[in-house]
Motif scaffolding. Sequence first.
Motif, short mmCIF file in Angstrom:
data_model
loop_
_atom_site.label_atom_id
_atom_site.label_comp_id
_atom_site.label_asym_id
_atom_site.label_seq_id
_atom_site.Cartn_x
_atom_site.Cartn_y
_atom_site.Cartn_z
N ASP A 82 0.81 -1.21 0.00
CA ASP A 82 0.00 0.00 0.00
C ASP A 82 0.85 1.27 0.00
O ASP A 82 2.01 1.28 0.43
CB ASP A 82 -0.92 0.00 1.23
CG ASP A 82 -2.00 -1.06 1.14
OD1 ASP A 82 -2.46 -1.33 0.01
OD2 ASP A 82 -2.38 -1.61 2.19
N ASP A 83 0.25 2.34 -0.49
CA ASP A 83 0.84 3.67 -0.47
C ASP A 83 0.49 4.29 0.87
O ASP A 83 -0.63 4.79 1.07
CB ASP A 83 0.28 4.48 -1.64
CG ASP A 83 0.82 5.91 -1.69
OD1 ASP A 83 1.74 6.23 -0.92
OD2 ASP A 83 0.31 6.70 -2.51
N LEU A 84 1.41 4.24 1.81
CA LEU A 84 1.13 4.54 3.20
C LEU A 84 1.76 5.86 3.63
O LEU A 84 2.95 6.08 3.45
CB LEU A 84 1.67 3.39 4.06
CG LEU A 84 1.34 3.35 5.55
CD1 LEU A 84 -0.16 3.25 5.76
CD2 LEU A 84 2.04 2.16 6.20
N THR A 85 0.94 6.74 4.19
CA THR A 85 1.42 7.97 4.79
C THR A 85 1.18 7.89 6.30
O THR A 85 0.06 7.64 6.73
CB THR A 85 0.68 9.20 4.23
OG1 THR A 85 0.94 9.30 2.82
CG2 THR A 85 1.13 10.47 4.92
N VAL A 86 2.24 8.05 7.08
CA VAL A 86 2.14 7.97 8.54
C VAL A 86 2.42 9.33 9.14
O VAL A 86 3.44 9.96 8.84
CB VAL A 86 3.14 6.94 9.11
CG1 VAL A 86 3.04 6.86 10.63
CG2 VAL A 86 2.90 5.56 8.50
N VAL A 87 1.51 9.81 9.99
CA VAL A 87 1.71 11.05 10.73
C VAL A 87 1.63 10.74 12.22
O VAL A 87 1.09 9.72 12.62
CB VAL A 87 0.66 12.13 10.34
CG1 VAL A 87 0.79 12.49 8.87
CG2 VAL A 87 -0.76 11.64 10.64
N ASN A 88 2.19 11.62 13.04
CA ASN A 88 2.28 11.32 14.47
C ASN A 88 1.24 12.02 15.32
O ASN A 88 1.29 11.94 16.54
CB ASN A 88 3.68 11.62 15.00
CG ASN A 88 4.08 13.07 14.80
OD1 ASN A 88 3.23 13.92 14.50
ND2 ASN A 88 5.36 13.37 14.94
N SER A 89 0.27 12.72 14.69
CA SER A 89 -0.78 13.37 15.47
C SER A 89 -1.96 13.67 14.57
O SER A 89 -1.83 13.79 13.34
CB SER A 89 -0.28 14.67 16.09
OG SER A 89 -0.11 15.67 15.10
N TRP A 90 -3.13 13.82 15.20
CA TRP A 90 -4.30 14.21 14.44
C TRP A 90 -4.21 15.67 13.99
O TRP A 90 -4.81 16.05 12.98
CB TRP A 90 -5.57 13.97 15.25
CG TRP A 90 -6.06 12.57 15.06
CD1 TRP A 90 -5.89 11.50 15.89
CD2 TRP A 90 -6.78 12.08 13.93
NE1 TRP A 90 -6.45 10.37 15.36
CE2 TRP A 90 -7.01 10.69 14.15
CE3 TRP A 90 -7.25 12.64 12.76
CZ2 TRP A 90 -7.68 9.89 13.24
CZ3 TRP A 90 -7.92 11.84 11.84
CH2 TRP A 90 -8.14 10.49 12.09
N GLY A 91 -3.43 16.48 14.72
CA GLY A 91 -3.21 17.84 14.28
C GLY A 91 -2.53 17.87 12.91
O GLY A 91 -2.90 18.65 12.02
N THR A 92 -1.54 17.00 12.73
CA THR A 92 -0.88 16.89 11.43
C THR A 92 -1.83 16.29 10.40
O THR A 92 -1.85 16.71 9.24
CB THR A 92 0.38 16.01 11.55
OG1 THR A 92 1.24 16.57 12.55
CG2 THR A 92 1.12 15.95 10.23
#
Length: 314
Positions: A82-92
Amino acid sequence: VAAKKVVAVIATSKTNIGSPSPHRSKTMVSQQLRKGAAGILVSAVLTLFSSQLFAAKILAVDEGNRLSSGGWTTLFSGTFGDDLTVVNSWGTALGEDLSTYDIVWDGGFFSDPGAAAAAAVVAFVEGGGGFYGQTERPCCEPHNGWVEGIFKTLTGDNAMQFGGAGDGNGGTGVFLTPDTSILIGPNDIRNTNFNISAPGQLVVSDTSKIFAKQTGPGGFNIGVAYADDDLVNNSGRIVTISDIDWLSGINADEQLALENIREFLLDGVSLPPGCGAVPLPPGCPNPVPGPSTPALLMIGLGLLTYKRFMRKAA
């Protein structure tokens, strides 16, 4: 099976993992599908190998780093491609255009991400997306309440209660026979066990949507799933399992379950009453068509692919 390439993790607050599908973009596929039935039938053949040929576009919010550290990101980007984007907060995450994703996966469990994030998730699901909301035991009521509010809005079930309704008993998790396709395809994992650490109770009105329980005395509901027909606006799909720890150290059985959840969030369906337990009695559609009906299978799969790509092109 074509080898998948995993792009190196960039150490920023927003990390892209995995590469987009080496095949045609969804926009190009959508344009070709508009040309007529021939394109739909061709796409059906590709759909048979969709996990290899078409990467799902997934946004993962990994607030506690459990997804990255437990093997979830490697599974989805490497094994599933999959083309996966990981962020570390819901703000981001709120800086992202959620409508460009197929799945939004919530990996948090302590915080209350707030009303703006909840509204963004609701709009995403109502636009046809799939949302996995992470719930927990009563340790984590701010986040439980946030996911609960989203599910209440989307299902119209105001009697829902996540987490605070009860604590786990240390028993094994067992998959049930819900009236949805979540445990039937691509793997039939009904009535199988899986490891669960310390889940919280999930109280819902429609018990046919409960797909997992904890066994033993005091065992209770720990997994629920709703397809588009189960939701107020008849669009999108939502899933929760009430224990973040089940995603830590993913084994072979858990991989099968995650593959099913992924597929359900992309294209899962609800089934007529009782059809989750015995999918082929009179009046039940076959959620996993066999090779005896290749023409119908190709047409059905083609329409499924067409629906997915048209939604993303809209």
